[in-house]
Design a protein around this motif. Sequence first.
Motif, short mmCIF file in Angstrom:
data_model
loop_
_atom_site.label_atom_id
_atom_site.label_comp_id
_atom_site.label_asym_id
_atom_site.label_seq_id
_atom_site.Cartn_x
_atom_site.Cartn_y
_atom_site.Cartn_z
N ARG A 300 -8.58 -1.37 9.75
CA ARG A 300 -8.62 0.12 9.73
C ARG A 300 -9.48 0.76 10.65
NH1 ARG A 300 -9.18 0.62 3.19
NH2 ARG A 300 -7.34 -0.75 2.44
N LEU A 301 -10.28 0.25 11.16
CA LEU A 301 -11.15 0.89 12.30
C LEU A 301 -10.42 0.99 13.49
CD1 LEU A 301 -13.91 1.94 13.44
CD2 LEU A 301 -14.57 -0.15 13.61
N LEU A 302 -9.55 0.04 13.54
CA LEU A 302 -8.75 0.17 14.80
C LEU A 302 -7.52 1.30 14.62
CD1 LEU A 302 -8.15 -1.05 17.66
CD2 LEU A 302 -6.81 -2.74 16.59
N MET A 303 -7.08 1.29 13.32
CA MET A 303 -6.09 2.42 12.93
C MET A 303 -6.81 3.89 13.45
SD MET A 303 -4.85 1.18 9.47
CE MET A 303 -3.91 2.61 9.16
N ILE A 304 -8.13 4.16 13.09
CA ILE A 304 -8.73 5.23 13.43
C ILE A 304 -8.70 5.28 14.80
CG2 ILE A 304 -10.65 6.61 13.10
CD1 ILE A 304 -9.28 6.56 10.56
N ALA A 305 -9.18 4.41 15.59
CA ALA A 305 -9.64 4.53 16.95
C ALA A 305 -8.06 4.79 17.92
CB ALA A 305 -9.85 3.15 17.66
N CYS A 306 -7.13 4.33 17.35
CA CYS A 306 -5.80 4.47 18.03
C CYS A 306 -4.75 5.62 17.48
CB CYS A 306 -5.21 3.26 17.82
SG CYS A 306 -5.98 1.67 18.77
N GLY A 307 -5.52 6.29 16.32
CA GLY A 307 -4.67 7.27 15.50
C GLY A 307 -3.32 6.84 15.13
N CYS A 308 -3.55 5.41 14.50
CA CYS A 308 -2.27 4.82 13.94
C CYS A 308 -2.03 5.29 12.36
CB CYS A 308 -2.30 3.59 14.06
SG CYS A 308 -2.09 2.87 15.83
N ASP A 309 -0.91 5.19 11.69
CA ASP A 309 -0.75 5.81 10.53
C ASP A 309 -0.52 4.30 9.51
OD1 ASP A 309 -0.98 8.59 10.77
OD2 ASP A 309 1.26 8.46 11.46
N SER A 310 -0.42 3.15 9.93
CA SER A 310 0.00 2.14 9.20
C SER A 310 -0.97 0.77 9.99
CB SER A 310 1.51 1.78 9.29
OG SER A 310 1.63 0.30 8.68
N ILE A 311 -1.40 -0.08 9.08
CA ILE A 311 -2.00 -1.34 9.38
C ILE A 311 -1.31 -1.93 10.38
CG2 ILE A 311 -1.71 -2.63 7.38
CD1 ILE A 311 -4.64 -3.39 7.73
N GLU A 312 -0.03 -2.10 9.93
CA GLU A 312 1.19 -3.00 10.94
C GLU A 312 1.22 -2.43 12.23
OE1 GLU A 312 4.95 -3.42 9.30
OE2 GLU A 312 4.20 -4.26 7.58
N GLU A 313 0.65 -1.16 12.57
CA GLU A 313 0.70 -0.84 14.04
C GLU A 313 -0.41 -1.46 14.92
OE1 GLU A 313 1.38 3.38 14.72
OE2 GLU A 313 1.48 3.71 12.40
N VAL A 314 -1.55 -1.98 14.05
CA VAL A 314 -2.47 -2.40 15.06
C VAL A 314 -2.54 -4.00 14.96
CG1 VAL A 314 -3.90 -0.65 14.94
CG2 VAL A 314 -4.21 -2.10 13.21
N LEU A 315 -1.51 -4.80 14.16
CA LEU A 315 -1.65 -6.23 14.05
C LEU A 315 -0.55 -6.73 14.91
CD1 LEU A 315 -1.93 -6.48 10.18
CD2 LEU A 315 -3.75 -6.63 11.87
N ALA A 316 -0.95 -8.01 15.45
CA ALA A 316 0.19 -8.57 16.17
C ALA A 316 1.41 -9.00 15.22
CB ALA A 316 -0.40 -9.76 16.95
N PHE A 317 0.85 -9.82 14.05
CA PHE A 317 1.84 -10.22 13.13
C PHE A 317 1.45 -10.02 11.90
CE2 PHE A 317 2.15 -13.06 17.17
CZ PHE A 317 3.47 -12.72 17.53
N PRO A 318 1.82 -8.99 11.28
CA PRO A 318 1.48 -8.85 9.88
C PRO A 318 2.41 -9.58 8.70
CG PRO A 318 3.02 -7.00 10.71
CD PRO A 318 2.46 -7.72 11.76
N ILE A 319 2.06 -9.75 7.75
CA ILE A 319 2.80 -10.64 6.77
C ILE A 319 4.16 -10.78 6.97
CG2 ILE A 319 2.74 -9.12 4.79
CD1 ILE A 319 1.60 -12.70 4.68
N ALA A 320 4.81 -9.60 7.12
CA ALA A 320 6.24 -9.57 7.26
C ALA A 320 6.89 -10.48 8.33
CB ALA A 320 6.77 -8.15 7.24
N ARG A 321 5.87 -10.71 9.60
CA ARG A 321 6.29 -11.51 10.59
C ARG A 321 5.55 -12.68 10.69
NH1 ARG A 321 8.31 -7.46 15.37
NH2 ARG A 321 9.00 -5.46 13.80
N ALA A 322 4.66 -12.99 9.79
CA ALA A 322 3.51 -14.16 9.99
C ALA A 322 4.63 -15.46 9.87
CB ALA A 322 2.66 -14.08 8.79
#
Length: 322
Positions: A300-322
Amino acid sequence: MAGPWQPAADMLRLRQRARLLAEVRQFFAERDVLEVETPLLCRATGTDPNLDFFSSQFHSPPHAKPLFLQTSPEFAMKRLLAAGSGSIYQICKAFRNGEAGRFHNPEFTILEWYRVGFDLQQLMNEVADLLSSVLPPMQTLQTSYRQLFVQVTGLDPLLFERSAYRQFGLEHGLPEADALCGDDHALWLDLLFSHCVQKNMPGDTVCLVHDYPAIQSSLARIHPDDCRIAQRFEVFINGMELGNGFYELCDAAEQEARFDKEIAYRAAHGLAAVEKDALFLQALQAGLPECSGVAIGLDRLLMIACGCDSIEEVLAFPIARA
């Protein structure tokens, strides 16, 4: 076309993640706080009825033993504190079952640290220092839970009047609140805070909300001047919760009594059964030093730093792609 084998986050975000981790480690190195590692797979897990967990089986013939992926490294880190580690921090994975969405992934990265000799105010100041070192400049606001709750809702979070809470829910688009929460004061507070208070926090501001109601704080000390308040804080940015901190409870008997209460609540509400962490309680009995601790969600901290709206935008492989 991008395939499901590819990372969800682009390479820029992954480089920003690496830079954030390096900056966090540098922050604590400059303060002589020791980095530690503790097991993620343990014989016990927390009793918090708000958290669900992942369990597994360790096959050790002729027996099979249940093991749990940790929802937080807290108990093991406190065992290190009781053993004389001094101030420590850890960056690791944590796991919470049933949590997936815009701000949640069941496997996530957590930063947790404990400062020996710090009171809650000192720790809040250090959280503000850390965030200012890794985020663009923004204001910092410290406010009590009660002050913020009253300001937004007009209700006193320390005095439960179901009729007043019910009326507020009806007037603010939460007609199902009364049926859901009933006479459970803590559940009412969770619902109204998450649906009404958080979204009314000031934007682009580090909000440190302290002095939480004691009914919501199983691991924090009760305030010496008001038994209705616990020495706990949470940090928010743009209404999103980033972390949770406590002036840590050191009394083993009191901690065990709180565990028993949560276990009873789980049983009464049909939640998964858990056992108390005996090794953690032994560490408290041996003596936990006076300390304050906090956990920050780094995704979430990275979401703030990058201006992202979803946690998936800062994860290499979120649960849907794990």
